[in-house]
Motif scaffolding. Structure first.
Motif, PDB file in Angstrom:
ATOM      1  N   VAL B 227      64.172  35.626  61.560  1.00 57.88           N
ATOM      2  CA  VAL B 227      63.695  36.647  62.503  1.00 57.88           C
ATOM      3  C   VAL B 227      63.537  37.977  61.769  1.00 57.88           C
ATOM      4  CG1 VAL B 227      64.288  37.988  64.562  1.00 57.88           C
ATOM      5  CG2 VAL B 227      64.739  35.509  64.500  1.00 57.88           C
ATOM      6  N   LYS B 297      64.637  45.086  66.305  1.00 55.84           N
ATOM      7  CA  LYS B 297      64.786  43.641  66.237  1.00 55.84           C
ATOM      8  C   LYS B 297      65.975  43.126  67.044  1.00 55.84           C
ATOM      9  CE  LYS B 297      61.513  41.940  63.561  1.00 55.84           C
ATOM     10  NZ  LYS B 297      60.728  40.760  63.953  1.00 55.84           N
ATOM     11  N   GLU B 300      65.262  40.455  69.768  1.00 58.10           N
ATOM     12  CA  GLU B 300      64.778  39.201  69.197  1.00 58.10           C
ATOM     13  C   GLU B 300      65.926  38.418  68.535  1.00 58.10           C
ATOM     14  OE1 GLU B 300      61.040  38.330  66.468  1.00 58.10           O
ATOM     15  OE2 GLU B 300      61.031  40.425  67.163  1.00 58.10           O
TER      16      GLU B 300
END
Lengths: 351, 351
Positions: B227, B297, B300
Motif C-alpha cells: 500500500v 495513507k 488505506e
C-alpha cells in the motif's frame, strides 16, 4: 530416562548426532538453501550470507586463559571462518540470573569487546533477559553471527580444482569435501581448552600449567585461504578431534589415517589425560583448526600456519585414504587402532 | 542490590534502557553499520542483511494460544519484518535441562515448524546444550534471524517522501522516522499476550477467555508496504504500547497524542487489568503491530489491515504532534494524561 533428554545429548558425540537426527533435522530439514541445516556444518549459507549460532553455558564463567565472553565471541567467529566466510557481525543475547554482580558482567562484556576487536567484528544486535533467582545458573550468552564469502575463497578452490582435475561442488569449506590424498593438518596442541577447564574446576595441582586456547582464528583462516588449496576446515570443539575427524570421514566417504606421533599434545594435557583416563583426541578445543588440504599445498599451508602465533605448533597429522573405514590411528607400539566417534565429550559444560 | 542485576533490568522499560546504556552500548557501540546497535531498533542492518536475536524464557512453556516454540519463531520473524525486511532464515539454539521430556520437546519443535511454515521461513542452523538438573529452568530457546530488504520498501518510502516533500534518511522502518502529522495505527487489541499468560499462570477464573495473540506478522507487513506510506513499525512486546510509543517519541523527537477511546482492548483483558491494577498499555503483545503512516495513507493502511485475520480489529489511535512532550493520552473523563515510559513490564517472563 529413555524418553527424556540426557546430558550426553548435548555432548557433541554419537548420542548428540542421533538426537539431532531424531529431533532437529526431523522437524527442520528441507530449506533448499546453499548450505542447509541438514549439512550439519559449522555454519549455514543462505543467499550468500553465512549464519551460525551458539549458546554458551561454560562453567566456571572465568577460567585460565579466558571467560564466557571471549569464548562466546571466538566460538561464533570461528564457526563462520571455517566455512570460508569473513565474519562481520554478531548478536549477543544474555540470559542473566537475578543478583548477578555488575562487576562480573563488566568483565565479561569487556572481554567480549576485546575479542571482537581482535577478530575485527562488531556486536550489532541482542537481547537481555533477567530470570528470577534459581531459574538459571548465573549467565548464558548466545552469540549468533553473520559473515560474507571471503574474497580469497574462489582462488583457493581454483587451486583445489587444479590439483584434482575436477570441479568442487559447492565451493565452501564443507565437511563433505575431502577426497583420498588430502593431507590433514592441526593448527596446534589439542585438548588444551577442555583439560584446562577440567583441572581448574576440580582443583587439581597441575591446573596452573593448563590454559584454555580460546581465540578467534578468522585472521589465520584468511592467511591460509590466500595460500590456497584448502579443502575443508573445522573448529574441533565438543568431542574434540575424534568427533571432527569422524564427521569428515562419514560425510566425505573417505578413510582418515593419523600418525599418533605427529599429533601435538602439551605435556601437561597428556599427563592430566592419562591420570583421568581421558583420550586427548576426544577433548574439546576452542582455538584450534583442523584443516584438509590438497597434497601439493600441505607444506606451504603448514609454513603459513607456523608463521602465526596461533599456529606455531601446527603439524601434518595424517591423510585421507581410499579405504572407507573411518578414522584409524597408527601408533608406534600398538599398530593400527580405530578411533570411533566419541559417545560425547568426556568433560561437561566446556562451551 | 545496587550493584547487581535485577529483574526489572530485563523488563523492557526505563530500567532496562538504563541498563543497556550502561552495559551493552557502553561496550559495543560504534560499528558504523547502516542500522547499528545503538539505534536500539528491533533489528540491525549490516551490509544489506537485517539481523536480530532473542532468547525466549517464557513461563509456562505451553500457554493458551501458543507455546515457547511459536513465540520464538514469531518473535524473531516480527522483529525482522517491522524493520522492512522479508524474514528468510532463523537459527534455533536450545538450552535444555537434563530430564526434559522428549514429548514436550516434540510439541515445541513441531510448533516451531508450523510457525515457520506460516511465515515462510526456515531454521537453518542452531545449537543444542544440555545442562545438569537445576542449572536451568527446563528450556530456553534462542532464535536469531536474518532477512533481506523487502522488494516493496523503496516504493513505500517514495510515497512517504512524496507526502513530506523531503528525503527519508535511511529508508528502513526506524524508530526515529516519525514526523508531526503521522498517524498512529495499532493492528488489533492490546495486552492479550501478557494478560493471557498472567491469568493462566495464576489460575484466575477468567483465564479461559484470554488467549495469547502470538503470530508471525511478516505477511501482513508486506501487504502494508505494498500500500505504501508506512513510516515506522514496531512489535510492542515487553512494556507494551507504552514502551514502544515512548521509544518513538524520544527517538523521533515528536509528541504522540492518543485517543483513549480508540485503543482496542478486549473486554476480558480490560476486566483483568482493572482487577489487578495493571495498565493494558504496559502489557506485552506478541502478534500486534504499531504502525506510523503518512496521513494521506492512513485510511488505506487501516483498510488493508482490516482485510486480514490478524488485523481485523485495527484502529487509528492517534497521531504525532509538534509539541515534544512525550506520549499523551486524551481520555473522555480525565482530559489529558501523560503516559510515561513504564519502569518495566508488570508481568514477568512473558517472552
Amino acid at each position: 530416562m529413555e524418553d527424556r533428554v540426557r546430558l550426553v545429548h548435548g555432548a557433541g558425540g554419537l548420542f548428540m548426532q542421533e538426537f539431532l537426527d531424531r529431533f532437529i533435522l526431523n522437524f527442520f530439514r528441507g530449506s533448499g538453501f546453499e548450505v542447509p541445516l541438514e549439512a550439519l556444518d559449522d555454519s549455514a549459507v543462505v543467499e550468500g550470507v553465512v549464519f551460525t549460532s551458539d549458546s554458551h553455558t561454560v562453567r566456571p564463567l572465568f577460567f585460565p586463559g579466558g571467560d564466557v565472553g571471549s569464548l562466546a565471541v571466538a566460538g561464533t567467529v570461528n564457526d563462520l571462518a571455517v566455512l570460508g566466510a569473513r565474519p562481520t557481525a554478531l548478536s549477543c543475547a544474555l540470559v542473566i540470573e537475578e543478583g548477578f554482580p555488575f562487576s562480573d558482567l563488566e568483565r565479561i562484556l569487556s572481554s567480549m569487546r576485546d575479542t571482537c576487536r581482535m577478530a575485527g567484528v562488531y556486536i550489532v544486535t541482542g537481547d537481555t533477559k533477567v530470570l528470577e533467582k534459581g531459574a538459571v545458573d548465573s549467565l548464558i550468552v548466545n552469540t549468533s553471527g553473520i559473515g560474507f564469502r571471503s574474497p580469497f575463497l574462489d582462488e583457493n578452490f581454483r587451486i583445489v580444482e587444479e590439483s584434482r582435475g575436477v570441479k568442487v561442488g559447492k565451493r565452501w569449506l564443507l565437511d563433505s569435501n575431502l577426497r583420498p590424498g588430502d593431507k590433514l593438518i592441526v593448527s596446534g596442541t589439542i585438548g588444551d581448552h577442555g583439560m584446562a577447564l577440567m583441572a581448574y574446576r576440580e582443583g587439581y595441582g597441575f591446573a596452573g600449567d593448563l590454559q584454555s586456547d580460546v581465540k578467534p582464528l578468522n585472521r589465520v583462516v584468511e592467511g591460509l585461504l590466500k595460500v590456497g588449496g584448502v579443502v575443508a576446515m573445522k573448529d574441533p570443539t565438543r568431542g574434540g578431534l575424534a568427533a571432527a575427524l569422524n564427521e569428515w570421514s562419514r560425510k566425505s566417504g573417505v578413510g582418515l589415517e593419523l600418525d599418533e606421533s605427529s599429533i601435538p599434545v602439551r605435556e601437561g594435557v597428556k599427563a592430566a589425560c592419562e591420570m583421568l583416563g581421558i583420550d586427548p583426541l576426544e577433548v574439546g578445543n576452542e582455538g584450534k583448526l583442523l584443516i584438509a588440504v590438497v597434497p601439493e599445498k600441505a607444506e606451504e599451508i603448514l609454513e603459513e600456519l607456523r608463521s602465526t602465533p596461533e599456529g606455531r605448533d601446527a603439524a601434518i597429522i595424517g591423510e585421507a585414504v581410499d579405504k572407507f573405514e573411518g578414522v584409524v590411528l597408527k601408533t608406534e607400539v600398538r599398530g593400527r587402532r580405530l578411533i570411533p566417534p566419541p559417545i560425547g565429550d568426556p568433560i561437561p559444560r566446556i562451551c
